[in-house]
Design a protein around this motif. Structure first.
Motif, PDB file in Angstrom:
ATOM      1  N   SER A 181      -2.605  -5.978   2.539  1.00 16.53           N
ATOM      2  CA  SER A 181      -1.399  -6.389   1.813  1.00 16.53           C
ATOM      3  C   SER A 181      -0.315  -6.846   2.771  1.00 16.53           C
ATOM      4  N   ILE A 187      -3.706  -1.372   2.248  1.00 16.32           N
ATOM      5  CA  ILE A 187      -2.305  -1.506   2.675  1.00 16.32           C
ATOM      6  C   ILE A 187      -2.193  -2.532   3.804  1.00 16.32           C
ATOM      7  N   GLU A 213      -5.971   2.784   3.352  1.00 14.63           N
ATOM      8  CA  GLU A 213      -5.356   2.221   4.558  1.00 14.63           C
ATOM      9  C   GLU A 213      -5.711   0.743   4.722  1.00 14.63           C
ATOM     10  N   GLN A 255      -3.195  -6.393  -6.176  1.00 13.29           N
ATOM     11  CA  GLN A 255      -3.022  -4.990  -5.799  1.00 13.29           C
ATOM     12  C   GLN A 255      -3.383  -4.061  -6.953  1.00 13.29           C
ATOM     13  N   TRP A 271      -6.370  -1.231  -6.920  1.00 17.09           N
ATOM     14  CA  TRP A 271      -6.097   0.192  -7.134  1.00 17.09           C
ATOM     15  C   TRP A 271      -6.820   0.729  -8.366  1.00 17.09           C
TER      16      TRP A 271
END
Length: 315
Positions: free
Chosen positions: A185, A182, A179, A250, A254
């Protein structure tokens, strides 16, 4: 002990860092020398100078992080250093992104022309619009700080405090980590939209300008057309490199989420260097003053090299 892949990663990081430093230092030195010489500086050159300074800082942070990851991963797992690196990276990345976005807006308002009252109002207040836009971006930086606290708390709990029960705890904490990623981002959404809007409006303005020239039976290769094309190339290059920069960050995050000690994540970090290292050279090529200066520097270096070779021959 660092492996062969770690050494390769560090060498490539240093190479990209060196290239980026050369480009940004050159922009900073040229604009600062002109500033001192003329006792004034244009808004565009001021943005370029600030962009160069913050990108040097960004590259230093990125190199330090690369050295830690490549040579001593255990050092990166200390909470204090991890928090400091996250904070410094977020500040420098935010400032460079928004300065480049302000440069795109500057090209739009300086070169494009639309008869809409709002656009004309912004165009007449160009020297105010850019500072206000940059100050507005600081609101998102505050949001980033709040989100980073969540991110750092996750880091502390999972990797520092709860090593004894890591497998059980990480499943509960990954949701918060995802979360946070995100939300972090989403703070990049606004500069992406502003840059894309600037690019599309510049293209639309160019199309309308060429159409008007054709209706008046005039050549489409006038100064305004060339200025439009140059601005479009500059904004497009920034937009493309920023997209690569954004997605590489990103992907790196990840990959670290899936496996913390992940060698693929390290090499994904190399793509993060592309934006702060490659974009300065595009700015140099697109700026007539910077381009002429670097051509003079290269010519002097070439002449110096020839003189040195002649001296060696006669010796």
């Amino acid at each position: 002990m660092p492996t062969g892949l770690d050494i390769i990663f560090v060498v490539l990081s240093i190479a990209e860092f060196t290239i980026g430093i050369l480009g940004n230092v050159f922009i900073g030195l040229v604009n600062c020398s002109e500033w001192v010489k003329n006792q004034k500086i244009s808004l565009a050159n001021f943005i370029l100078t600030c962009l160069a300074i913050f990108r040097i800082s960004q590259l230093l942070v990125l190199l330090f992080k690369s050295l830690i990851l490549g040579l001593s991963l255990h050092l990166h797992l200390t909470y204090t250093i991890a928090k400091l690196m996250s904070l410094l990276w977020r500040i420098t990345d935010h400032l460079t992104t928004w300065l480049a976005t302000c440069l795109s807006i500057f090209y739009l308002l300086k070169i494009a022309y639309f008869s809409h009252p709002l656009f004309l109002w912004l165009k007449l207040r160009l020297n105010r619009v850019i500072p206000v836009t940059f100050l507005f971006s600081l609101f998102f930086l505050i949001v980033d700080f709040l989100l980073l606290e969540i991110f750092n708390d996750f880091f502390l709990n999972v990797y520092i405090l709860d090593k004894s029960n890591l497998t059980l705890f990480i499943d509960e904490s990954k949701t918060h980590y995802v979360e946070t990623l995100i939300l972090l981002s989403l703070t990049c959404f606004f500069p992406i939209v502003l840059s894309l809007t600037s690019l599309l409006l510049l293209f639309l303005s160019l199309v309308r300008h060429i159409r008007n020239l054709q209706l008046n039976s005039m050549s489409s290769r006038d100064s305004s057309t060339e200025a439009h094309k140059k601005a479009i190339r500059m904004v497009m290059s920034f937009f493309f490199l920023f997209i690569v920069h954004f997605f590489s960050i990103q992907v790196t995050n990840w990959l670290f989420l899936m496996t913390w000690i992940n060698k693929f994540a390290k090499f994904a970090m190399l793509a993060v260097y592309i934006f702060p290292s490659g974009h300065p050279f595009i700015l140099i090529v697109g700026n007539s003053q910077l381009r002429q200066t670097i051509l003079k520097v290269l010519w002097h270096l070439k002449s110096f090299s020839k003189r040195e070779n002649l001296l060696q021959i006669y010796r």
